[in-house]
Every structure is written in C-alpha cells, then in structure tokens.
Design a protein around this motif. Structure first.
Motif, PDB file in Angstrom:
ATOM      1  N   MET A   2       0.764  -1.355  -0.052  1.00  0.00           N
ATOM      2  CA  MET A   2       0.208   0.173  -0.004  1.00  0.00           C
ATOM      3  C   MET A   2       0.777   1.134  -0.168  1.00  0.00           C
ATOM      4  SD  MET A   2      -2.917   0.832   2.849  1.00  0.00           S
ATOM      5  CE  MET A   2      -1.788   1.723   3.877  1.00  0.00           C
ATOM      6  N   LEU A   3       0.378   2.119  -0.881  1.00  0.00           N
ATOM      7  CA  LEU A   3       1.019   3.718  -0.780  1.00  0.00           C
ATOM      8  C   LEU A   3      -0.059   4.526   0.262  1.00  0.00           C
ATOM      9  CD1 LEU A   3       2.336   4.278  -4.409  1.00  0.00           C
ATOM     10  CD2 LEU A   3       3.619   3.949  -2.316  1.00  0.00           C
ATOM     11  N   SER A  44      -4.713   9.187 -10.147  1.00  0.00           N
ATOM     12  CA  SER A  44      -6.277   8.726 -10.111  1.00  0.00           C
ATOM     13  C   SER A  44      -6.332   8.272  -8.807  1.00  0.00           C
ATOM     14  CB  SER A  44      -6.695   8.060 -10.984  1.00  0.00           C
ATOM     15  OG  SER A  44      -8.242   7.557 -10.727  1.00  0.00           O
ATOM     16  N   ASP A  45      -5.814   7.352  -8.383  1.00  0.00           N
ATOM     17  CA  ASP A  45      -6.168   6.350  -7.104  1.00  0.00           C
ATOM     18  C   ASP A  45      -5.743   7.277  -5.821  1.00  0.00           C
ATOM     19  OD1 ASP A  45      -6.894   4.352  -8.548  1.00  0.00           O
ATOM     20  OD2 ASP A  45      -4.990   2.851  -7.956  1.00  0.00           O
ATOM     21  N   LEU A  46      -4.768   8.238  -5.932  1.00  0.00           N
ATOM     22  CA  LEU A  46      -4.275   8.953  -4.625  1.00  0.00           C
ATOM     23  C   LEU A  46      -4.894  10.229  -4.804  1.00  0.00           C
ATOM     24  CD1 LEU A  46      -0.618   7.849  -4.584  1.00  0.00           C
ATOM     25  CD2 LEU A  46      -2.449   7.295  -2.929  1.00  0.00           C
ATOM     26  N   THR A  47      -5.717  10.780  -5.848  1.00  0.00           N
ATOM     27  CA  THR A  47      -6.425  11.980  -5.905  1.00  0.00           C
ATOM     28  C   THR A  47      -5.087  13.071  -6.033  1.00  0.00           C
ATOM     29  OG1 THR A  47      -7.849  11.120  -4.298  1.00  0.00           O
ATOM     30  CG2 THR A  47      -8.287  13.355  -5.300  1.00  0.00           C
TER      31      THR A  47
ATOM     32  N   ARG B 103     -13.555  13.221  -5.336  1.00  0.00           N
ATOM     33  CA  ARG B 103     -12.921  13.159  -3.950  1.00  0.00           C
ATOM     34  C   ARG B 103     -12.040  14.397  -3.745  1.00  0.00           C
ATOM     35  NH1 ARG B 103      -9.882   7.872  -3.071  1.00  0.00           N
ATOM     36  NH2 ARG B 103      -8.650   8.399  -4.991  1.00  0.00           N
ATOM     37  N   ALA B 111      -3.294   3.731  -1.959  1.00  0.00           N
ATOM     38  CA  ALA B 111      -3.441   3.167  -2.955  1.00  0.00           C
ATOM     39  C   ALA B 111      -2.716   1.895  -3.046  1.00  0.00           C
ATOM     40  CB  ALA B 111      -3.109   4.148  -4.187  1.00  0.00           C
ATOM     41  N   GLY B 190     -10.102   2.658 -15.015  1.00  0.00           N
ATOM     42  CA  GLY B 190      -8.982   3.517 -14.554  1.00  0.00           C
ATOM     43  C   GLY B 190      -9.609   4.303 -13.225  1.00  0.00           C
ATOM     44  N   ARG B 191     -10.936   3.879 -12.987  1.00  0.00           N
ATOM     45  CA  ARG B 191     -11.206   4.763 -11.765  1.00  0.00           C
ATOM     46  C   ARG B 191     -10.610   4.683 -10.504  1.00  0.00           C
ATOM     47  NH1 ARG B 191     -17.485   3.141 -12.631  1.00  0.00           N
ATOM     48  NH2 ARG B 191     -16.810   1.449 -11.639  1.00  0.00           N
ATOM     49  N   PRO B 192     -10.609   5.620  -9.487  1.00  0.00           N
ATOM     50  CA  PRO B 192      -9.890   5.557  -8.449  1.00  0.00           C
ATOM     51  C   PRO B 192     -10.288   4.251  -7.427  1.00  0.00           C
ATOM     52  CG  PRO B 192     -10.663   7.579  -8.768  1.00  0.00           C
ATOM     53  CD  PRO B 192     -11.292   6.965  -9.701  1.00  0.00           C
ATOM     54  N   ARG B 193      -9.161   3.859  -7.065  1.00  0.00           N
ATOM     55  CA  ARG B 193      -9.561   2.615  -6.024  1.00  0.00           C
ATOM     56  C   ARG B 193      -8.232   2.642  -4.970  1.00  0.00           C
ATOM     57  NH1 ARG B 193      -9.017  -3.366  -7.949  1.00  0.00           N
ATOM     58  NH2 ARG B 193      -6.846  -3.286  -7.650  1.00  0.00           N
TER      59      ARG B 193
END
Lengths: 133, 277
Positions: A2-3, A44-47, B103, B111, B190-193
């Motif tokens: 995890m990051l 995208s994952d970390l905004t 968000r 992530a 590609g949606r954030p996870r």
C-alpha cells in the motif's frame, strides 16, 4: 503493498511518494523488473495531479530505483544502487527523529513514547510473510 | 417457484450468487448488490427516457409530415422498440458509470501498487466482437453502395426525404457506439481505487468486470449488431433470392443481438433475485 499520502502533511506529496516507493524497493516488496502503476492510475487512486506522480517517478529514476520506458511503462531496476539502502535508512532515521522530537515537546516519558509506538505498530502489524529478497 | 417478499436490497445482500462472487463478507456483498441495483435502475431509466423521446419525436409533426424512426430489421415497430431500448439502456449504463463522487484533495489517501489493465477486466471476445462488428457494418455499407455497379441492380437506395436513412448512418452510429463504449470502459478501469482489504478488493474487481462486460460491451455489441442488420437490409436488389438472403442474415443477427442482452441480463439477475423454495 500500500501507498499512503497525506495531503495535509508539511512534507510535499511527491516526497512522500518517492520515499515510500524507495523503501518498498529496498525492503524487497517491489521485485526487480516489476511493472509499476501508470502515472494516470496512481494519480487517480491517490487523488493527485499527474505532475506530482510524474515528479516522484522522475526522482526515483534519477536515484536509479526505477526505469521509465515510455509507453511500455515504468519498471523497478534489476539491481538497486547501494546508496538506496543508506538513503532509505536515513529517511527512516529522520522520521524517528521527528517523532521523538514531537514526543519530547509534549513532555512524554520514554515509556509513553514506546507505548505510542507500540500502538501504531499494533495498528500496522507485520506482514505474515517476509518479502522475497 | 415462490419469490421472496423481503425487500429487494435485502434479497440482493443475501443472494448466494453474490456470495460466490465476493465471498461471505457482508460489506463486500452490499457493495456488489448496491452497484447492480443502481446500474439496473439507470439502464431502465435510460431505456424509458429514450423510448419516450422517440415517441415524442414520432408524434410531433415536422414540416407537415410525421417524422418516422427507422431502425433494425425492416424498420418495423418492434425492431424500432428493441433498438431504442438497447440504445437507452446503454446510455443509462454510461451515465451510471461516469457518475461518481469527486474526491477532495485533503486528508490521507491510499493506493495499491498493483497495475490495472484493460485486458484484465474486459472480455476479449466481446471487445473483439465490438470492433469486428463495426468493421462489418462498414464493409456491408460499402458493399450496399457498390451493389448496383457490381450486379447492375437497382440504384435506388432511398433518400432521407423519403423517410429512409442514408447509408452512411449505420456506419457512423456503430462507430459512435463503439467509441463511447471503449472510452467509458477504459474510464471504469481507471476509476480511483484506494487500498482495500481482500474481500472489498474482490468486490471492486467484480464491479469493474460487470460494468465493462455486462453493462457496456454487451450492449455495445448488441447495438453494433443492430446497425449491421440495418446495413444488410439496405443491399438493393431486384433479385428475390438476394433479398431473402439479406433479410435472413439480418434476422439472425437481430436474434443474436437480443439473445446477447437477454443472457447478460439473466446473469445480472442472478446477483439480485433470490428465489425461495
């Protein structure tokens, strides 16, 4: 693995990202030759802004931790430079210093500091299997 | 067979099919069931809205005449309805997939370092079918346009003023559908996870697979197949055998499109409906 990035931290986000990925590579959690998530996916994952992840990747490439192969993606290098381990240890030492300084400013005793550390360690238990080296 | 009277959301939560997909974790099953219910509601709303819009267009006089919608095999009423329902359902699915909460860039975000690829989620058969379908529509449209020169048959392909769609329209329609499906599917993947525990990660993977395959690719392929029937029946010929062959092919393709969506709907229903013995 995890990051985790804290947008409210005083440490720039790209530094947080770079430090964590460096530690994961040194600790063996990132395998040599392993493909890393794309800049788009991670941002995208970390905004985060794409430029922030791009900057972290650039620094990791400069440090000799990853290789960027254009459209093919970014990969962990086959052999990490020896200074990466020293750098990761230094980063950990800096974090420990920061933690102890904050604790001393709060007039915490050694026992209190160890108890606080123990609580955090319990919340983040050691992974069941050691990473392959 | 007797159907349960418990609320639909509860039935979805207790569904063994959902349990098989994401294990026994209640939160993960709730996530999957909520997703499936929301998707279905958007698809149904899209279908109803598009049907209503088409009805409004049809009954509204345009330049003194009634504007006629012609889609599918022979432009019959029911094929029009099926095509409009499929189109509305796909539009609803796209809206549902594109809508997500933005968000904020504050606090802590997590992530995983695992990579996500299009091929890990999308069915290769459906994805290939989508673009091969578009290619077929293009080839058939070119063939239909060149038919009179090839066999010396009728050159009357109709015109828009006569209430017949121009030949390039199925090609453009299928390209638009395939493009929208491809872009939305890539966006879903590609949606954030954030970093998730294993059961929730499994549910998230399942949601993405359902979104890409059941909601988007299946409906996209069905619509492209309808465009194909539309192009096939436009092959002009004075030869009865050619007309019969074209109509048969179009009919078979139409049935295949309907079956594709019906089967996908049944698979989704397995996650939602729980019969009690």
């Amino acid at each position: 693995m995890m990051l985790r990035v804290d947008h409210d931290s005083a440490i720039p986000v790209y530094e947080q990202l770079r430090d964590q990925m460096l530690r994961l590579a040194v600790g063996g959690w990132l395998q040599p030759g392993q493909r890393l998530p794309t800049i788009r996916q991670l941002s995208s994952d970390l905004t985060l802004a794409k430029g922030t992840v791009e900057r972290a990747y650039e620094q990791l490439e400069r440090d000799g931790v990853i290789l960027r192969r254009g459209a093919a993606g970014s990969f962990v290098v086959e052999r990490l430079p020896s200074r990466s381990l020293d750098e990761a240890n230094e980063a950990l030492h800096r974090e420990a210093q920061r933690f102890v300084t904050s604790a001393r400013q709060l007039a915490m005793s050694d026992d209190d500091i160890l108890a606080a550390l123990h609580r955090v360690m319990l919340a983040h238990p050691e992974p069941p299997a050691a990473p392959p080296q | 067979m007797r159907w349960s009277t418990e609320p639909r959301a509860d039935r979805a939560r207790n569904n063994p099919a959902a349990s098989n997909l994401v294990g026994a974790d209640p939160a993960a099953r709730r996530l999957l069931a909520a997703y499936a219910l929301r998707q279905r509601a958007y698809r149904r709303a899209g279908a109803v809205l598009v049907l209503l819009a088409a009805l409004t267009v049809q009954v509204a006089p345009r330049s003194g005449s009634v504007f006629e919608v012609r889609l599918g095999v022979g432009g019959s009423f029911w094929t029009n309805v099926v095509a409009l329902v499929f189109a509305g359902s796909l539009a609803g699915a796209i809206v549902a997939e594109l809508h997500h909460l933005r968000r904020r860039r504050t606090g802590v975000h997590t992530a995983e370092l695992a990579t996500r690829h299009f091929d890990d989620y999308a069915s290769r058969r459906l994805h290939l079918g989508l673009w091969v379908g578009v290619l077929c529509v293009g080839v058939i449209a070119v063939l239909a346009a060149a038919w009179p020169a090839l066999v010396g048959g009728s050159t009357d392909l109709g015109s828009e003023s006569e209430g017949v769609w121009p030949l390039w329209l199925p090609v453009v329609a299928s390209l638009l559908v395939a493009g929208a499906v491809e872009l939305t599917a890539r966006r879903v993947i590609g949606r954030p996870r954030p970093a998730l525990r294993p059961a929730m990660r499994s549910a998230d993977e399942q949601v993405r697979r359902m979104a890409v395959n059941s909601s988007l690719l299946t409906r996209g392929v069905a619509l492209v197949l309808l465009a194909l029937t539309w192009a096939v029946i436009r092959i002009p010929s004075e030869d009865a055998a050619v007309t019969v062959a074209a109509n048969t092919v179009a009919g078979l393709v139409f049935v295949a499109a309907v079956l594709l969506v019906v089967r996908s709907g049944r698979r989704d229903a397995g996650v939602l409906e729980v019969p009690t013995s």
